[in-house]
Enzyme design. Structure first.
Site, PDB file in Angstrom:
ATOM      1  CB  CYS A   1     -10.385  -1.505  36.332  1.00 46.86           C
ATOM      2  SG  CYS A   1     -10.971  -2.940  35.773  1.00 46.86           S
TER       3      CYS A   1
ATOM      4  CG  HIS B   1     -14.078   1.149  37.741  1.00 43.41           C
ATOM      5  ND1 HIS B   1     -13.340   1.786  36.804  1.00 43.41           N
ATOM      6  CD2 HIS B   1     -14.180  -0.160  37.527  1.00 43.41           C
ATOM      7  CE1 HIS B   1     -13.217   0.694  35.767  1.00 43.41           C
ATOM      8  NE2 HIS B   1     -13.458  -0.447  36.352  1.00 43.41           N
TER       9      HIS B   1
ATOM     10  CD  GLU C   1     -13.327   5.326  37.290  1.00 40.72           C
ATOM     11  OE1 GLU C   1     -12.799   4.950  38.391  1.00 40.72           O
ATOM     12  OE2 GLU C   1     -13.349   4.232  36.290  1.00 40.72           O
TER      13      GLU C   1
END
Lengths: 239, 79
Positions: free
Chosen positions: A86, A203, A205
């Protein structure tokens, strides 16, 4: 493996990255303040999501001049794995480590949603655990994710299999409707020509353990760890 | 001297903010307005008396930081 997570003023996904690599994947993690000028001892570097320098001027435009970015450039030139997520992707673009630039989302909205992406290249250090064409569900959260580059650069990205992830429908079809932000060619993530630097808007994560109801992101981060372990194993066997 | 810098998206690159403003103008009845482009305006004081040096310095600032020349163009006034 020792994974470095760079912390810029305004990074806000740094601790999520630390948590996944350390607590989910069992790796060592070093938080690297943006004033650092050395990345010695690290096996990979993550530029996390967030709003570095408040997104002032342009996303990533000021972070790219942070002292640590000189070391990141050298680390990448020496073949080290660099992942930009990002805002990290936006910084890699501004730094010239990846080609192109980000425009404001076509809708002008900040988009915070799960999206589907198709793995277009499963033969990278970031996608080794994925199947070619596999569809992953990963959240995005950005206002400037509308990837743009000139036609010549785009043709190069296509020809060299540098487009690693494309926005798609849940069945894997790459359609204009599945493109959340207006990105050229539905691009969600690209790698550099050498293959060791990847930037993506989604994302991983944020969806890397079962308790969260989605582990698709884990495939990307675990690919990095498994790939580096295999490489180290081979080097050890040859020594 | 005072430096005034305008940064806008290059012609040919879709400007979603410009489009939204254009639609708003249209709905307000401003039917003669078209091709709205949104940009940034910056000004700064430059401690430099040599015009050629000042121009070179401002160009370097724009190329390096103030504009992303992949998507943006800039124009500067030195007064």
């Amino acid at each position: 493996m020792n994974i470095g997570v760079v912390v810029f003023p305004g990074s806000n996904c740094d601790h999520d990255c630390q948590y996944v690599f350390r607590d989910v994947l069992g790796q060592d993690v070093t938080m690297v303040w943006h004033k650092e000028t050395s990345l010695a001892g690290l096996d990979a570097v993550i530029l996390p999501g967030g709003f570095s320098y408040g997104d002032y001027l342009r996303t990533g435009a000021i972070a790219r001049f942070s002292p640590v970015m000189g070391a990141v450039k050298k680390f990448a030139a020496d073949g080290g794995l660099v992942l930009g997520i990002c805002n990290g992707f936006q910084i890699l673009l501004e730094a010239g480590l990846l080609p192109g630039a980000m425009l404001r989302n076509e809708s002008l909205h900040f988009i915070c949603n799960d999206v589907f992406v198709r793995v277009e290249n499963a033969a990278t250090p970031f996608t080794g655990a994925c199947k070619p064409g596999q569809v992953l569900k990963i959240p995005v959260a950005h206002a400037d994710g509308n990837y743009y580059t000139d036609p010549v650069t785009l043709a190069g990205l296509q020809a060299n299999a540098q487009i690693v992830f494309r926005y798609c429908a849940s069945d894997g079809k790459v359609t204009p409707e599945a493109n959340p932000n207006g990105s050229l060619d539905n691009i969600a993530g690209i790698r550099n020509a050498a293959g060791n630097v990847l930037g993506l808007m989604p994302h991983p994560e944020r969806c890397a353990e079962s308790v969260l109801g989605n582990e698709d992101g884990r495939l990307i981060l675990a690919s990095m760890v498994e790939g580096m372990n295999a490489k180290k194993g081979r080097a050890k066997a040859l020594a | 001297m005072k430096v005034k810098i305008h940064v806008t998206l290059k012609q040919g690159i879709l400007d979603p903010q410009g489009k939204a403003i254009e639609h708003a103008l249209d709905s307000l009845g401003f039917k003669h307005a078209a091709n709205v482009r949104v940009g940034k305006y910056m000004e700064l004081d430059l401690d430099q008396t040599d015009m050629a040096k000042a121009e070179a310095e401002v160009k370097a600032m724009c190329e390096k930081l103030l504009a992303n020349t992949v998507i943006e163009e800039y124009r500067c006034e030195l007064v």
